[in-house]
Design an enzyme around this catalytic site. Sequence first.
Site, short mmCIF file in Angstrom:
data_model
loop_
_atom_site.label_atom_id
_atom_site.label_comp_id
_atom_site.label_asym_id
_atom_site.label_seq_id
_atom_site.Cartn_x
_atom_site.Cartn_y
_atom_site.Cartn_z
N LYS A 11 -27.62 32.16 -0.75
CA LYS A 11 -28.65 32.19 -1.81
C LYS A 11 -28.56 30.93 -2.66
O LYS A 11 -27.52 30.27 -2.72
CB LYS A 11 -28.49 33.43 -2.71
CG LYS A 11 -27.16 33.55 -3.48
CD LYS A 11 -27.07 32.82 -4.79
CE LYS A 11 -25.68 32.88 -5.40
NZ LYS A 11 -25.35 31.89 -6.39
N GLY A 99 -19.02 27.54 -2.87
CA GLY A 99 -20.05 26.50 -3.02
C GLY A 99 -21.18 26.89 -3.94
O GLY A 99 -22.15 26.16 -4.09
N MET A 101 -23.11 29.50 -3.33
CA MET A 101 -24.17 30.04 -2.47
C MET A 101 -23.87 31.47 -2.03
O MET A 101 -24.49 31.99 -1.10
CB MET A 101 -24.39 29.14 -1.25
CG MET A 101 -24.82 27.73 -1.65
SD MET A 101 -25.49 26.80 -0.27
CE MET A 101 -27.17 27.43 -0.21
N SER A 105 -19.99 37.05 -0.90
CA SER A 105 -20.86 38.22 -1.11
C SER A 105 -21.68 38.49 0.15
O SER A 105 -21.91 39.65 0.52
CB SER A 105 -21.81 37.97 -2.28
OG SER A 105 -21.08 37.71 -3.44
N ALA A 106 -22.13 37.42 0.80
CA ALA A 106 -22.89 37.58 2.04
C ALA A 106 -22.04 38.31 3.08
O ALA A 106 -22.52 39.24 3.75
CB ALA A 106 -23.33 36.22 2.57
N ASP A 138 -23.17 39.69 -6.88
CA ASP A 138 -24.12 39.05 -5.95
C ASP A 138 -24.29 39.85 -4.66
O ASP A 138 -25.17 39.52 -3.85
CB ASP A 138 -23.65 37.65 -5.57
CG ASP A 138 -23.73 36.65 -6.72
OD1 ASP A 138 -24.30 37.00 -7.77
OD2 ASP A 138 -23.23 35.53 -6.56
#
Length: 300
Positions: A11, A99, A101, A105-106, A138
């Site tokens: 994200k 980073g 991004m 969490s992904a 997130d």
Amino acid sequence: MSSVTVRVPAKVNVQLSVGPLREDGYHDLVNVFHAVSIFDEVVAKEAEGITVQVNGKWSDQVPIDDSNLAIRAARALAKHAGRSYGAELIIHKNIPVAGGMAGGSADAAGALVACNELWGLGLPMDDLMEIAGDLGSDVPFSLIGGTAVGTGRGEQLSELPTGGTFHWVFALANGGLSTAKVYAECDRLRAESNAEVPWPTLNDSLMEALGTGDAYALGAHLSNDLQPAALNLRPELGPTLDSGRQHGALGAIVSGSGPTCAFLAIDATHARDLAESLTATGAAHTAVAAHGPVQGATVI
Ligand code: ATP
């Protein structure tokens, strides 16, 4: 089913407004998340116990013990289901680590979806969202993807309609930045300046730009309250942002807590050219073109 593969996106925050420091140490946020086409893959295979291996570009920076967010997610899911299940998790890492991004969490979101399928639990999205919210602010967004606004600590989510595809370039930095350190630096800078910190509110012009798919307007309204702190900790990001603007980026911003820098391009061709210019001039050692919004954690 003996193996399930889930693809899950990174994200960028197109608005990140950070309210005053609360007594519990958190900040109230208005956080507009936008999922982009840089993906990790999480594979879950039948096994005894829950383990993880990580491969791909950034694998040496990711813990493989119980602190790995994918393991924590799988354990939380097993606990919710009230049984002791096993899974061997294999993460193919493409999202930069630390980073800004939401790579960890992904992976947590990917593990939830993969294990829900592998174990045949059939839990609805609402249950996965609840478990995700306990894992990190997130993680719920990584499940749904698209574009969404998070309030509270960022975990109360509403999906936002977008009127088209936006084209981005991400300049990846060497080494990560700790999210906690960036928030602490933000608090320190604010205390030093003594300025009153306003209550965070959603930017209506940004909403309109997202809704109409107007990249020029979106570029003009990108904002990130963590950027001054990230730039203080990593001053070399300033020239990277400047270089992107000089090469025609419609907007240039630190992604979340950084150090990845995000540049909004006019279209896919401009994104490719911009990525090439950033690396050719040495403004970034790696630059990746991507688009958004894309869907969240998806079984492939
Ligand atoms: P955010 O944008 O949500 O603030 P980030 O992208 O800056 O996060 P992450 O890549 O999520 O940061 O990683 C933060 C830290 O979490 C890493 O330094 C790493 O030690 C730890 N971590 C635990 N599990 C994972 C995982 N599966 N992938 C990446 N990092 C992980």
